[in-house]
Enzyme design. Sequence first.
Site, short mmCIF file in Angstrom:
data_model
loop_
_atom_site.label_atom_id
_atom_site.label_comp_id
_atom_site.label_asym_id
_atom_site.label_seq_id
_atom_site.Cartn_x
_atom_site.Cartn_y
_atom_site.Cartn_z
N SER A 180 14.44 39.13 65.20
CA SER A 180 15.53 38.56 65.34
C SER A 180 15.43 37.16 65.75
O SER A 180 16.61 36.56 65.26
CB SER A 180 16.21 39.27 66.56
OG SER A 180 15.70 39.31 67.83
N LYS A 235 21.50 34.91 64.85
CA LYS A 235 22.70 34.25 65.27
C LYS A 235 23.50 33.40 63.87
O LYS A 235 24.86 33.83 64.20
CB LYS A 235 22.85 33.51 66.42
CG LYS A 235 22.11 34.32 67.68
CD LYS A 235 23.23 35.24 68.42
CE LYS A 235 22.76 35.90 69.55
NZ LYS A 235 23.68 36.98 69.89
N GLU A 282 31.29 31.35 73.75
CA GLU A 282 30.73 31.47 74.88
C GLU A 282 28.89 31.61 74.70
O GLU A 282 28.70 31.91 73.57
CB GLU A 282 31.03 32.85 75.50
CG GLU A 282 29.87 34.16 75.08
CD GLU A 282 30.28 34.49 73.74
OE1 GLU A 282 31.46 34.28 73.15
OE2 GLU A 282 29.28 35.17 73.29
#
Lengths: 409, 409, 278, 278
Positions: free
Chosen positions: A376, A83, A105
């Site tokens: 990930s 991220k 968000e």
Amino acid sequence: GKFGEYGGQYVPEALMPAIEELTDAYQRYVLDNEDGFMDEFRQRLRDFGGRPIPLQRADRLSERYDREVYLKREDLLHGGAHKLNNALGQVLLAKYMGKERIVAETGAGQHGTATAMAAAHLDVPCEIYMGERDINRQRPNVFRMRLNGSEVNPVTTGRGTLKEAISETMRDWATNVEDTHYVIGSIVGPHPFPAMVRDFHSVISKEAKRQFDEQVGTQPDAVLACAGGGSNTMGAFAAFVPDESVGLYAVEAGGSSLTVDEEAGVAPNSASLSTGTEGVLHGARTKVLQDRDGQIMESHSVSSGLDYAGVGPELAHLVDTGRVHAVNVDDDAALTEFHRLSQLEGIIPALETAHAFAFLERDHESLGETVMVNVSGRGDKDLEAAIEETAKRDIDIAPDMSVFQGAMR
Amino acid sequence: GKFGEYGGQYVPEALMPAIEELTDAYQRYVLDNEDGFMDEFRQRLRDFGGRPIPLQRADRLSERYDREVYLKREDLLHGGAHKLNNALGQVLLAKYMGKERIVAETGAGQHGTATAMAAAHLDVPCEIYMGERDINRQRPNVFRMRLNGSEVNPVTTGRGTLKEAISETMRDWATNVEDTHYVIGSIVGPHPFPAMVRDFHSVISKEAKRQFDEQVGTQPDAVLACAGGGSNTMGAFAAFVPDESVGLYAVEAGGSSLTVDEEAGVAPNSASLSTGTEGVLHGARTKVLQDRDGQIMESHSVSSGLDYAGVGPELAHLVDTGRVHAVNVDDDAALTEFHRLSQLEGIIPALETAHAFAFLERDHESLGETVMVNVSGRGDKDLEAAIEETAKRDIDIAPDMSVFQGAMR
Amino acid sequence: MSRIPEAFADGPAFVPYLAAGDPNYEDSLRYVEALEAGGADVIELGLPFSEPIAEGPTIQSAVVRSLEGGMTPRRFFEFVEDLDVSVPLVCMTYYNLIYQFGEEEGPRPFVEKAAEVGLDGFVVPDLPAEEADPLRDACDEFDLDLIFIVAPTTKGERLQRIMSQVSGYVYVQARLGVTGAQADVSDQTTDSLSRLSAWDVPKAVGFGISSGDHAERIVAGGADGIIVGSALVDIVAQGHEAGDDPAEIARRLTDLSEELVAGAGRGFAQRVPKAERT
Amino acid sequence: MSRIPEAFADGPAFVPYLAAGDPNYEDSLRYVEALEAGGADVIELGLPFSEPIAEGPTIQSAVVRSLEGGMTPRRFFEFVEDLDVSVPLVCMTYYNLIYQFGEEEGPRPFVEKAAEVGLDGFVVPDLPAEEADPLRDACDEFDLDLIFIVAPTTKGERLQRIMSQVSGYVYVQARLGVTGAQADVSDQTTDSLSRLSAWDVPKAVGFGISSGDHAERIVAGGADGIIVGSALVDIVAQGHEAGDDPAEIARRLTDLSEELVAGAGRGFAQRVPKAERT
């Protein structure tokens, strides 16, 4: 701003000037490296984020599946997931654009924590919208955002999860559009977000390509990545898309079932690519989980990071054109591989990531000699959920947790 | 096997042959790279661990302290702390030695999780001894060890914390010494452990020296690292020790007070270097927190990873010779800097690590132009503890946590 | 020369262990005395240390009870003075307590004080031969014995080094691990005794002996003495836990001691013919 | 040509909004009819979408109530047919519902059905001019108006593009943000109206109007109409919450409508002299 039929800019008029401004900034800073933006981005990804991230041969999985399995270790990026690539890129871009405030968000909190870290690092005030239900389910991530100095704004509408948080963040942006940048958390939303977020994450596959050259001497036959909104997916695919010899597998959350309950408006999965239909959600035309009227359904996955009723328009397009294979595995399979990777490789994956490994477990024989799985994120955030969900099921390889005194919390 | 007067091998006779065997293996594999041991170690540290780890300029701290502050980001190592350097080295060594089983002790769980990860990665059965009280205080780390396939054995003797866990692991080792290697978690214990653990961790300072050359062009004037047992400390210092122009600061946990309660056998701190006296503990002569009779005292720190009544013999020696400065900061100061680093740099440090930053906050003016702080670990494991301890105190910069519905757990 | 060698002179020696001050000072005195009543030839008295790394759970618990009862090195010396026993006494403790005692650095003040109160020797489980010179010197100065433990893993050069430093008796560790009562007698014991046969210092076997039958087999196998700790400590712990009368607990200690002495005697009887056959 | 332009022909238009089916089908019919009784010139009827990204909390809640009451696009068209009102009706909804309706791909089936039930136009908050061609074409085919929103940030080329596509009226967003009643009238309104003065399509101002005084000032400032949503939805929500008689709630809606109409009239009266001065 289109990927075939998908993409576009379906947003309130008030946002259009901001989106035009962002489109211009994306062109100048990201694509043209104006003022050395991309140089600074890459340097900060290195020093603050920890790139390059290893490409690791998974010895025990390779033995198990009788082929070469490589792991792209995004779990080692600062914050514990891919991220940060995007969050750092967008917060830096907001600074270059002269924006004084960031909103974002978050669902499970991974994008929120990454944005909060980037905002602290770059000294930009930040507010994160998060469903009230998610806030109370994802306490550690809320702690992290608050510790990094971000405001966390509870969203009480609807079911109080990601979908509502995105809508609410768009509302904030529409209100404060002049001084505020909305750091969207995946390759979704109106153009230029899907392209821009992909570009920030494409470092994953660019690095991997180079590492395959240097460490392995060949390129992979298949690349696997889990897909919710699809940011790690497109990041892991982007540099491989032009090379048709590399099979690209977007592994979606099959949840508990692929069938839907139209009456209740619930899809017990998050497999938008596999089962969704074309629609308009959160600013883009893409594949969405919707009922026959076009109302968006509540999605589900054991992994809250995949739990989203839409998907990036570029992925929808690449699936339609046949370049990307949309596949899915269910909650049980993902949980099983969560345990297997932890035990075999000493890497506790995010539950999102575990989906990619469940597909590997099931279909490895069709995947060629050399397979890359994008790890990930790490699973520290999922410990409680994974233990709890495991306890509800009969998963052979799961460890016994009776070491604790007394009952589980 | 001595560092001045410190060190040695004060262990039960049953362990001596194992220790001689280990001393021999240390010489051959670690020092002489027999069978390419060190090459394999370095490759696994890269691919599995994520090395090299960045040396990051901390922009906002540099501004705050009006000098160049660099962070050595061990928090980015797989597992979230420097601990893997040693755990991976020792588990790999155990394999080279033909051992079939690993035991380790853990306090807060950081060494235990690192060992469990390494043991899973290298496919060696592993049992971790952990005080029962710590087990119930450090649930996430117990989850992680179990998920990685390690047994976690509760230690019910004494206060049920690290000291007791070390003793219990030594007992297991004494019983199963022929096929078992004891992966000790710091630069403590009988020779060759202190030297060997230092060597595995010295990658920290070797990398940093090279990075200072390449990225900065000068070497640091001061290196700061928190010190409990002292493994991250010696890792961060080792390559700088020969260069007398680099000031080395071992920052201990001052706890709530430096005074001791002899009657209760409690030292409300873990400052063995600053306040301890020479004694014999866990196999080595070193500085320990003890009462006048020689009974070991219960130590204390807000950071459970520093909460140990002894310290590595090499550090004790380097402090005696004046090469290393033993300093300390109290719980409140460490908690404050835990919050400051989180807010200013977007890095939530381990509470252990926060001690080093608290010393920087207090004494930066005396530290020269360029300062390196070893960010020994990330703070994800400490979220609950940090919030709880913060709530007990009046820490101005701490965020309000009222976003949650209802009361804190 | 200490009184220990003569305790081994006359048939197999029974060497019981109790932690001094377990569960309290007064009762502990009585329990130690009960060992002599049961036939002890030498008594090992534990001076409790906060980190007893060589002990199993039974003796760890005794150590905790004793420490909680206020036992300290100084109290320990008073305890020895208060004891009404005539057999030799060996102090079993960890090196840090020996090292820290007194103003002067090193073990000498502790040894001097031990000699003064009438102790006869030491067993220090965390002090290998390599680190033992200062204590060995002090023991020589004050004419006390320094007993070393020989483990099943102690062989070759290490064994030589230890045997060159030992005095009083050698503590033969019957099996790997920590202290604690066991049901079986290990083969490792026989191997150890045969390795040690070249030296004529008495060999006392410990770790895991809990009954007269054990004692019999061990002595029959060649041991010059048996060391029994956990089985006796268990009697104290269980009696204390149950709130039994200390006099009754003392009687049980005497009883088990007598059983062990009798067992050792039987074992020795089996051995004599062998000696005659040579 | 639709009936909307004539609704603006005769002095300032009052354009109230309610979500169809809020809080249930039957009461909602009565509430919409109460708006006409209060003087509505055009009525905006919300067809609720599950992700109302342009709405504030008041209308979000109305949407939730309506959806929970079973409102769907097909029910919505029945609702329009069941309504006993004569003023033009505008459907306010999000693009996905328009796009998904019917078998044929694209917005045409929805528009066709809308025309069939007597709707006069659309407002689609998430459909900017750039994506509007298919809907614009369908509206032209069935002679319905497509109303666009002009935000305070809409300027220059974008404004041109929108104004070239708009029909019926232009929805002038009074301030940045989402729908919701506000205490003050924004300066942004005046700026927007002056930018729009070059076009002669009616300008209806919405976002935040909640009282006759607001309406007065806005119309005095040059608006050709006022759009009022949240203030009316609030009456429905509060009445529903309190369990009030639907007839009483309808009366309150009529009362507020009359107040707003009266305010708009006062504002218009202030404007006429200006026009005469030219």
